[in-house]
Design a protein around this motif. Structure first.
Motif, PDB file in Angstrom:
ATOM      1  N   LEU A  99       0.801  -1.229   0.000  1.00 17.86           N
ATOM      2  CA  LEU A  99       0.000   0.000   0.000  1.00 17.86           C
ATOM      3  C   LEU A  99       0.837   1.283   0.000  1.00 17.86           C
ATOM      4  N   PRO A 100       1.981   1.320   0.695  1.00  7.65           N
ATOM      5  CA  PRO A 100       2.770   2.560   0.621  1.00  7.65           C
ATOM      6  C   PRO A 100       3.280   2.837  -0.795  1.00  7.65           C
ATOM      7  N   ILE A 105       1.673   1.864  -3.560  1.00  8.58           N
ATOM      8  CA  ILE A 105       0.487   2.338  -4.285  1.00  8.58           C
ATOM      9  C   ILE A 105       0.295   3.830  -4.018  1.00  8.58           C
ATOM     10  N   ARG A 106       0.540   4.213  -2.773  1.00  3.72           N
ATOM     11  CA  ARG A 106       0.347   5.623  -2.418  1.00  3.72           C
ATOM     12  C   ARG A 106       1.323   6.515  -3.171  1.00  3.72           C
ATOM     13  N   GLY A 113      -1.311   8.417  -5.044  1.00  2.00           N
ATOM     14  CA  GLY A 113      -1.746   9.401  -4.060  1.00  2.00           C
ATOM     15  C   GLY A 113      -2.543   8.773  -2.932  1.00  2.00           C
ATOM     16  N   ASP A 114      -3.296   9.609  -2.222  1.00  2.00           N
ATOM     17  CA  ASP A 114      -3.953   9.160  -1.001  1.00  2.00           C
ATOM     18  C   ASP A 114      -5.116   8.211  -1.256  1.00  2.00           C
ATOM     19  N   PHE A 115      -5.628   8.229  -2.462  1.00  2.00           N
ATOM     20  CA  PHE A 115      -6.740   7.342  -2.794  1.00  2.00           C
ATOM     21  C   PHE A 115      -6.227   6.256  -3.735  1.00  2.00           C
ATOM     22  N   ILE A 116      -6.784   5.059  -3.580  1.00  2.00           N
ATOM     23  CA  ILE A 116      -6.278   3.941  -4.374  1.00  2.00           C
ATOM     24  C   ILE A 116      -6.923   3.953  -5.750  1.00  2.00           C
ATOM     25  N   GLU A 117      -6.130   4.219  -6.768  1.00  2.00           N
ATOM     26  CA  GLU A 117      -6.646   4.135  -8.133  1.00  2.00           C
ATOM     27  C   GLU A 117      -6.513   2.688  -8.575  1.00  2.00           C
ATOM     28  N   GLY A 122     -10.590   1.093   7.844  1.00  2.00           N
ATOM     29  CA  GLY A 122      -9.280   1.638   7.495  1.00  2.00           C
ATOM     30  C   GLY A 122      -8.534   2.131   8.719  1.00  2.00           C
ATOM     31  N   ASN A 123      -9.239   2.813   9.617  1.00  2.00           N
ATOM     32  CA  ASN A 123      -8.566   3.391  10.781  1.00  2.00           C
ATOM     33  C   ASN A 123      -7.929   2.339  11.685  1.00  2.00           C
ATOM     34  N   THR A 173      -4.596   1.709  10.349  1.00  2.00           N
ATOM     35  CA  THR A 173      -3.774   2.876  10.667  1.00  2.00           C
ATOM     36  C   THR A 173      -3.301   2.811  12.113  1.00  2.00           C
ATOM     37  N   MET A 224     -12.716  -1.490   0.027  1.00  2.00           N
ATOM     38  CA  MET A 224     -11.867  -1.904  -1.088  1.00  2.00           C
ATOM     39  C   MET A 224     -12.559  -3.065  -1.811  1.00  2.00           C
ATOM     40  N   PRO A 267     -11.346   4.295  -2.623  1.00  2.00           N
ATOM     41  CA  PRO A 267     -11.000   4.085  -1.209  1.00  2.00           C
ATOM     42  C   PRO A 267      -9.742   4.849  -0.793  1.00  2.00           C
ATOM     43  N   ILE A 268      -9.777   5.388   0.408  1.00  2.00           N
ATOM     44  CA  ILE A 268      -8.566   5.997   0.955  1.00  2.00           C
ATOM     45  C   ILE A 268      -7.564   4.871   1.213  1.00  2.00           C
ATOM     46  N   ASN A 269      -6.349   5.073   0.780  1.00  2.00           N
ATOM     47  CA  ASN A 269      -5.296   4.098   1.040  1.00  2.00           C
ATOM     48  C   ASN A 269      -5.071   4.025   2.556  1.00  2.00           C
ATOM     49  N   SER A 279      -2.691   3.249   4.246  1.00  2.00           N
ATOM     50  CA  SER A 279      -1.408   3.788   4.705  1.00  2.00           C
ATOM     51  C   SER A 279      -1.351   5.309   4.565  1.00  2.00           C
ATOM     52  N   ALA A 280      -2.393   5.905   3.975  1.00  2.00           N
ATOM     53  CA  ALA A 280      -2.441   7.373   3.896  1.00  2.00           C
ATOM     54  C   ALA A 280      -3.281   7.959   5.020  1.00  2.00           C
ATOM     55  N   ARG A 281      -3.987   7.098   5.712  1.00  2.00           N
ATOM     56  CA  ARG A 281      -4.870   7.610   6.766  1.00  2.00           C
ATOM     57  C   ARG A 281      -4.078   8.070   7.973  1.00  2.00           C
ATOM     58  N   GLU A 319     -16.901   4.740   5.085  1.00  2.00           N
ATOM     59  CA  GLU A 319     -15.432   4.797   5.105  1.00  2.00           C
ATOM     60  C   GLU A 319     -14.890   6.049   4.418  1.00  2.00           C
TER      61      GLU A 319
END
Ligand code: ATP
Ligand code: MG
Lengths: 596, 480
Positions: free
Chosen positions: A97-98, A100-101, A105-109, A270-271, A274, A305, B124-126, B128-130, B295
């Motif tokens: 995931l890092p 992919i980021r 960017g912050d959202f997964i394309e 997601g959180n 995190t 996802m 979706p927010i990645n 690892s970006a949250r 989410e």
């Protein structure tokens, strides 16, 4: 994940949510990966009829159009196994995931194609075999210090054997470099790199199974004392929302005495991932003293996802677990939540218009659950020098409405040997962990009892039995109290109620967020239990000698018992032995003095 | 293909079936129609409506019609595919404006000039970006601030039922919400799904009365608006929220009401497709669908803005095991339970803390953010109220003769807790310090605090207990 050069064969016929049908697919194999559409979205063939293939797509299918091409890879869904897995966080199909980021960017394309492992990073390899040695699948060729606490062992992949013709010398290599060359018995030369691929739906082989007679120590009193799980065992934590599945799984991931932890966030928040990402690097592993992250692998396919990748995530997780098991390590794998995995199967199955079973789950739900937990176990690994190793699997289950009679809970309980039942009632009383101590069970106790007698204390099994009996009795008495009030009970039963209250509040309740309470060693568990039962005996004795029961439980020692859990590791032994001595010293006179 | 041919290949007058919210279009093997693509449907009377492709092959497209299917038929209805998925034009100008459930302006202010055009489905927010949410939002409501702390970036639903004042509560939160010590840009995005015109007006008037209207964007799909449109409304709202939060640093509070009506629309579409239902007729993918809404709350590393969500659910029969609250609870970070029994007692806001929970509270509260006694006061109030309610039940059965003095005090505490602590005025905005101190006043009724207040460490009792406070300390400070 990486893909072989893919060639076009088919065309999209139909798109329905995560499921795509393609025609002109002759030559494809079931469970092979296909790349779907112009964007080459990753998918997996889950059904073949003549030249029609049904593909579950691991990314959003919005915007796909019938007629777009489908490419074949001729390889099943696989993961890359090599150095660089630890400390990483992957999606359900092993995309970091890092990374992919960095790309999207912050959202997964979607449509991002990246390998599971970093192919550029250099690793410090030290060989442990020499030219001319004969090696089998599973043998160790050398080591890489992957993290300060985990040595990566480079293995000969399963099913390969031969004589070493070349072995890389000590030095820095990336994973594409050649680590060794073998000459197989038939004379072929095989180059081995520092990683290999393995299909996730295929269990990795082991030599033989070993008995499950060593506990996985979790530092959680309710688990270790009352319903322990064995290394290589299987367990389930079912519970309604907010009852404590995730906190329990996080506790296991933090404090279990496993060498490697694989944590799969399967269709959850997601959180919560995190949280792990931010907390684990700071927490200290009680066994090694290093940061917990140094033994942890995370897989996060959160609820929002794509659902097909959620289905794959538990297989990705267990395959990584097997890889570390093969190195000879004890691995613990948590999946939160297996219900979301089952629901992903249900959703795909519904799109395939398969005949639904109970609560519209597919008829193969039970067998999939069984196959998954079957991959747990304590084993002798393959290889010339077989190593003892294990995978312990604990799955959270999220039953609708908290009702355990639903199919996922029931099918899971048929397989797993430890049942940690979460209770809404206890959670709403903030009795945490909200594990129903009477409903929960372990089928490993008889196999583990000796371990506790020998390594903790010979009295331990007896203390445990006695406590369980008190809790059971308490339950019966509570039913009476609810009808007639506590005053109607005779003093001897009031003593039981008070002791059970101590067991519940001062022993079973364990605050996951309190620094000194979050982890509790077996030694401390034993001493705490012993102290409470010592007080119980003393209370009975005092009562016989005329002391009022209410007064006994107003004693200052009761407050000290309540604080036992917060005692620092270094002081546990002295302070609890001191406390027990004071309990032993209590006489009826102590209470008379207090009256004046 | 020429442009003309291409155009023709996207327009069809071959509707074969209209069923519930769905329309089936025969593409005659030549349609290049995409999954999720938007379609424009023209009725015989020339009215235009919008729909979205739910299932597509070379021959057949199944379209869900957001504005209903009444008046559609199989002969003259025209379906044109628009070549893109659902999008919305967004800009800061949307603040202060009112839109319908499909994003068209309905306040007479005309169309907005979009700064960007965004896909409403969102990605979706990645993980690892949250960034883990940790910032305390003071709502001025004692029960929430003290026991169920709301956190910036949290999704915290109100579990309510018909006849309960959840709208007042949500409006009060929106009006009073602030982060201590900051003056940052905030916005409220209000997404109405199937609520009545009266309810919508109530919110509007409330925002207007407090002068907040120019910080609010309203998306209104009301009870008599097309039901299927509700599937769109929250996604429009959240797309605007993301734009404001992540591109313009706003702290956005999104109110989604009523998620139960949203779920019913989801069920309607599933039923029309003859999907095998899961519990109570709701589709098996409702959890995943909900998650693509909930989410979208959160915080992102290196971004100043945030999205906090307050979804409102009316529980059918006040039943918490109903699939809508159940699946919501499995995704959100806690729940605030609006209780019918407390409401009957005339308490406002009738929040029952016992079945409620804020999961993000533990990392948020404490010294530097609220006050060092917060956690302990919270645990203690909760525990005593729970015991008090148990004792009430017991007394109802066996009378109060057998109660100890302490138990009697706990009963008294439970009443006080409801009257003094839970109960507050609709316009009463209590600081966290006031709320905690009301807590201490109630805890001070016990004669032997060190023995009764087991959840509070002695040193905290000695410092904060009403009888022990020294006058040099400023108790209205996060630093103590
Ligand atoms: N051992 C514990 N110690 C302290 N608090 C706990 C413990 N276990 C659970 N909790 C409390 O309960 C809350 C809910 O727990 P958790 O998130 O694990 O529930 P869950 O069963 O995973 O719910 P969901 O199914 O919705 O994910 C936590 O946020 C925490 O406040
Ligand atoms: Mg959870």
């Amino acid at each position: 994940m990486t893909m072989a050069n893919s060639e076009q064969v088919g065309y999209i016929d139909r798109i329905s949510g995560p499921v795509v049908q393609a025609s002109n697919m002759l030559g494809s194999k079931l469970y092979d990966v296909a790349r779907v559409g112009e964007e080459k979205l990753v998918g997996e063939i889950i059904k073949l009829t003549e030249d029609l293939a049904t593909i579950q797509v691991y990314e959003s299918t919005d915007g796909l159009t019938p007629g777009e091409p489908v490419y074949l890879t001729n390889a099943p869904l696989s993961v890359e196994l090599g150095p660089g897995l630890i400390r990483q966080i992957f999606d359900g199909i092993q995309r970091p995931l890092p990374v992919i980021r960095e790309i999207s960017g912050d959202f997964i394309e979607r449509g991002i194609e990246i390998p599971g492992l970093d192919h550029k990073k250099l690793w410090d390899f030290a060989p442990s075999v020499k030219v001319g040695d004969k090696v089998l699948g599973g043998d160790i060729l050398g080591e890489i210090p992957e993290t300060p606490t985990v040595d990566f062992k480079l293995l000969v992949p399963p099913k390969i054997n031969g004589k070493i013709e070349f072995i890389a010398q000590r030095g820095d290599y990336n994973i594409d470099d050649t680590a060794a060359t073998l000459v197989t018995p038939s004379g072929d030369k095989v180059d081995l790199q520092f990683y290999h691929k393995w299909p996730v739906r295929q269990p990795r082989p082991y030599h033989s199974r070993l008995p499950s007679n060593i506990p996985l120590i979790t530092g959680q009193r309710i688990f270790d004392t009352f319903a322990p799980i064995a290394k290589g065992g299987t367990g389930a934590i079912p519970g309604g929302f907010g009852t404590g599945k995730t906190v329990s799984q996080h506790q296991l991931a933090k404090w279990s005495d496993a060498k490697i932890v694989v944590y799969v966030g399967c269709g959850e928040r997601g959180n919560e991932m995190t949280d792990v990402l931010q907390e684990f690097p700071r927490l200290v592993d009680p066994y090694t003293g290093g940061p917990l992250m140094d033994r942890t692998i995370l897989i996060a396919n959160t609820s929002n996802m794509p659902v097909a990748a959620r289905e794959a995530s538990v297989y990705t997780g267990i395959t990584l677990a097997e890889f570390f098991r093969d190195m000879g390590y004890d691995v613990a794998m948590m999946a939160d939540s297996t219900s979301r995995w089952a629901e992903a199967m249900r959703e795909i199955s519904g799109r395939l218009e398969e005949m639904p079973g109970e609560e519209s789950f597919p008829a193969y739900l039970a067998s999939r659950i069984a196959q998954y937990y079957e991959r747990a176990g304590r084993v002798l690994t393959i290889g010339t020098k077989q190593r003892e190793a294990s995978i312990t699997v604990v799955g959270a289950v999220s039953p609708p409405g908290g009702d355990f009679s639903e199919p996922v809970t029931q099918n899971t309980l048929r397989i797993v040997k430890v049942f940690w039942a979460l209770s809404k009632e206890l959670a709403s009383r903030r009795h945490f962990p909200a594990i129903d101590y009477l409903l929960s069970y372990t089928l490993y106790w008889s196999a583990l009892e000796d371990y506790y007698s020998q390594n903790v204390n010979p009295e331990f099994p007896e203390l445990r039995t006695q406590s369980l009996a008190l809790l059971q009795k308490d339950k019966e008495l509570q039913d009476i109290v609810a009808l007639v009030g506590p005053d109607a009970l005779p003093p001897s039963e009031k003593i039981i109620l008070e002791t059970a209250r101590m067991l519940k509040e001062d022993f079973l309740q364990q605050n996951a967020f309190h620094e000194s309470d979050s982890f509790c060693s077996l030694e401390k568990q034993y001493l705490m239990l012993k102290t409470i039962l010592r007080f119980y005996e003393k209370a009975k004795d005092l009562h016989r000698r005329g002391t009022n029961v209410a007064d006994i439980f107003e004693s200052d020692l009761v407050i000290r018992i309540a604080r036992m859990k917060y005692i620092e590791k270094s002081e546990v032994e002295t302070s609890l032995n001191e406390l027990m001595k004071e309990i032993d010293g209590l006489t009826p006179q102590n209470f008379e003095v207090e009256d004046k | 293909m020429t442009i003309k041919e291409r155009y023709e290949a996207r327009e069809f007058q071959t509707v074969t079936e209209v069923s519930g919210p769905l329309m089936f279009v025969n593409l005659r093997g030549m349609g290049e129609v995409s999954y999720g693509e938007m379609a424009e449907i023209t009725t015989t009377s020339g009215e235009r409506r919008r729909g979205q492709v739910l299932d597509v092959s070379k021959d057949l497209a199944i379209i869900q019609c957001f504005e209903g299917t009444s008046g559609l038929e199989t002969k003259d209805t025209i379906c044109r595919f628009l070549g893109e998925t659902m999008k919305i034009g967004v800009s800061k100008e949307m603040l202060g404006r009112v839109f319908n459930g499909r994003g068209e302006s309905i306040d007479g202010g005309g169309d907005i000039i979009p700064d960007k055009i965004l896909d409403v489905a969102g990605t979706p927010i990645n993980p690892s970006a949250r960034q883990y949410p940790k910032e305390f939002i003071e709502t001025g409501i004692s029960t929430i601030d003290t026991l169920l702390t709301l956190v910036r970036g949290q999704k915290l639903p109100l579990f309510s039922g018909s006849g309960l004042p959840h709208n007042m509560l949500a409006a009060q939160i929106a009006r009073q919400a602030k982060v201590l010590g900051t003056e940052e840009e905030f916005a409220v995005i209000f997404s109405a799904m199937g609520i009545t015109a009266d309810e919508a007006r109530f919110f509007r008037d409330d925002f207007e009365a407090t002068g907040a209207l120019d910080k609010v964007v309203l998306f209104l799909n009301l009870a008599d608006d097309p039901a299927i449109e509700r599937l769109l409304t929250p996604r429009l709202a959240l797309t605007v929220a993301e734009y404001l939060a992540y591109e313009h640093n706003y702290h956005v509070l999104v109110i989604l009401t009523d998620m139960t009506a949203y779920a019913e629309s989801l069920r309607e579409v599933a039923a029309a497709r003859s999907e095998v239902p899961s519990r109570r007729g709701y589709p098996g993918y409702m959890y995943s669908d909900f998650s693509t809404i909930y989410e979208r709350a959160g915080r992102i590393h290196d971004k100043k803005g945030s999205i906090t969500q307050i979804p409102i659910l009316t529980l059918p029969n006040y039943d918490i095991t109903h699939p809508v609250p159940d699946l919501t609870g499995y995704i959100t970070e806690g729940q605030v339970y609006v209780d019918v029994a407390l409401n009957r007692k005339g308490l406002y806001p009738p929040i029952n803390p016992l079945p409620s929970l804020s999961r993000l509270m533990k990392d948020t509260i404490g010294q530097g953010s609220t006050r060092s006694d917060h956690k302990f006061v919270s645990d203690q109030l909760y525990a005593l109220y729970a015991t008090g309610r148990d004792l009430r039940d017991l007394v109802a059965v066996v009378g109060d003769e057998s109660l100890s003095e302490t138990d009697k005090k706990i009963l008294e505490f439970a009443d006080l807790f409801e009257q003094r602590f839970i109960n507050q005025d609709y316009h009463e905005d209590r600081t966290i310090f006031e709320s905690l101190d009301i807590g201490w006043e109630m805890l001070s009724i016990f004669d032997d605090p060190h023995r009764v207040l087991k959840r509070i460490p002695s040193e905290i009792i000695d410092k904060f207990h009403m009888d022990k406070r020294d006058d040099k300390t400023d108790f209205n400070s996060v630093d103590i």
